[in-house]
Design a protein around this motif. Sequence first.
Motif, PDB file in Angstrom:
ATOM      1  N   ASP A  33       0.834  -1.203   0.000  1.00  0.00           N
ATOM      2  CA  ASP A  33       0.000   0.000   0.000  1.00  0.00           C
ATOM      3  C   ASP A  33       0.871   1.257   0.000  1.00  0.00           C
ATOM      4  OD1 ASP A  33      -2.391   1.381  -0.091  1.00  0.00           O
ATOM      5  OD2 ASP A  33      -2.611   1.437   2.092  1.00  0.00           O
ATOM      6  N   LEU A  34       1.814   1.282  -0.952  1.00  0.00           N
ATOM      7  CA  LEU A  34       2.744   2.403  -1.038  1.00  0.00           C
ATOM      8  C   LEU A  34       2.028   3.644  -1.566  1.00  0.00           C
ATOM      9  CD1 LEU A  34       5.890   0.537  -2.386  1.00  0.00           C
ATOM     10  CD2 LEU A  34       5.369   1.203  -0.035  1.00  0.00           C
ATOM     11  N   PRO A  35       2.510   4.816  -1.187  1.00  0.00           N
ATOM     12  CA  PRO A  35       1.840   6.061  -1.584  1.00  0.00           C
ATOM     13  C   PRO A  35       1.941   6.322  -3.093  1.00  0.00           C
ATOM     14  CG  PRO A  35       3.907   6.540  -0.467  1.00  0.00           C
ATOM     15  CD  PRO A  35       3.691   5.061  -0.364  1.00  0.00           C
ATOM     16  N   TRP A  37       3.178   8.665  -4.676  1.00  0.00           N
ATOM     17  CA  TRP A  37       4.451   9.211  -5.151  1.00  0.00           C
ATOM     18  C   TRP A  37       5.529   8.143  -5.321  1.00  0.00           C
ATOM     19  CZ3 TRP A  37       8.042   7.903  -1.640  1.00  0.00           C
ATOM     20  CH2 TRP A  37       7.696   7.854  -0.285  1.00  0.00           C
ATOM     21  N   PHE A  38       5.218   6.877  -4.967  1.00  0.00           N
ATOM     22  CA  PHE A  38       6.183   5.793  -5.138  1.00  0.00           C
ATOM     23  C   PHE A  38       6.637   5.751  -6.591  1.00  0.00           C
ATOM     24  CE2 PHE A  38       6.687   1.158  -6.161  1.00  0.00           C
ATOM     25  CZ  PHE A  38       7.957   1.033  -5.615  1.00  0.00           C
ATOM     26  N   SER A  48      11.000   3.674   0.415  1.00  0.00           N
ATOM     27  CA  SER A  48       9.682   3.435   1.008  1.00  0.00           C
ATOM     28  C   SER A  48       9.766   2.438   2.161  1.00  0.00           C
ATOM     29  CB  SER A  48       8.708   2.916  -0.046  1.00  0.00           C
ATOM     30  OG  SER A  48       8.485   3.891  -1.027  1.00  0.00           O
ATOM     31  N   ASP A  51      11.254   4.164   5.189  1.00  0.00           N
ATOM     32  CA  ASP A  51      10.501   5.308   5.712  1.00  0.00           C
ATOM     33  C   ASP A  51       9.340   4.815   6.565  1.00  0.00           C
ATOM     34  OD1 ASP A  51       8.954   7.548   6.189  1.00  0.00           O
ATOM     35  OD2 ASP A  51       9.012   8.269   4.125  1.00  0.00           O
ATOM     36  N   HIS A  52       9.445   4.971   7.881  1.00  0.00           N
ATOM     37  CA  HIS A  52       8.402   4.454   8.774  1.00  0.00           C
ATOM     38  C   HIS A  52       7.059   5.151   8.589  1.00  0.00           C
ATOM     39  CE1 HIS A  52       9.689   7.932  11.146  1.00  0.00           C
ATOM     40  NE2 HIS A  52       8.503   7.875  11.699  1.00  0.00           N
ATOM     41  N   THR A  53       7.045   6.309   7.919  1.00  0.00           N
ATOM     42  CA  THR A  53       5.774   7.022   7.745  1.00  0.00           C
ATOM     43  C   THR A  53       4.899   6.410   6.654  1.00  0.00           C
ATOM     44  OG1 THR A  53       6.663   8.634   6.156  1.00  0.00           O
ATOM     45  CG2 THR A  53       6.831   9.193   8.500  1.00  0.00           C
ATOM     46  N   VAL A  54       5.468   5.541   5.809  1.00  0.00           N
ATOM     47  CA  VAL A  54       4.654   4.922   4.760  1.00  0.00           C
ATOM     48  C   VAL A  54       4.270   3.486   5.101  1.00  0.00           C
ATOM     49  CG1 VAL A  54       5.610   6.381   2.941  1.00  0.00           C
ATOM     50  CG2 VAL A  54       6.601   4.140   3.352  1.00  0.00           C
ATOM     51  N   ARG A  55       4.714   2.996   6.233  1.00  0.00           N
ATOM     52  CA  ARG A  55       4.345   1.646   6.651  1.00  0.00           C
ATOM     53  C   ARG A  55       2.958   1.659   7.279  1.00  0.00           C
ATOM     54  NH1 ARG A  55       9.902   0.263   9.733  1.00  0.00           N
ATOM     55  NH2 ARG A  55      11.274   0.659   7.978  1.00  0.00           N
TER      56      ARG A  55
END
Length: 81
Positions: A33-35, A37-38, A48, A51-55
């Motif tokens: 479920d990557l953002p 902007w991936f 990604s 980066d703990h904010t996208v987990r």
Amino acid sequence: MTHERAGWLVVALDLDGATDKTGLLDRCARALDLPGWFGRNRDALADSLADHTVRPEGAVERGLPIVVDGRLPCATARPAE
């Protein structure tokens, strides 16, 4: 898609039918479920994953194993990649 097992969040990454880098990265984007902007490249995947904010919520504290299924066709189709 995440599942809960033994207190961990577990991502099931199904690569069945993915035979190239684009297919692999598309499957990763969906499963993790990557953002939006991936960037669909290996550097963006590494960024990604780091980066703990996208987990998913709770993954940092609980762990996030990734279970890969069906990797053989992808791995054998392009072994140099």
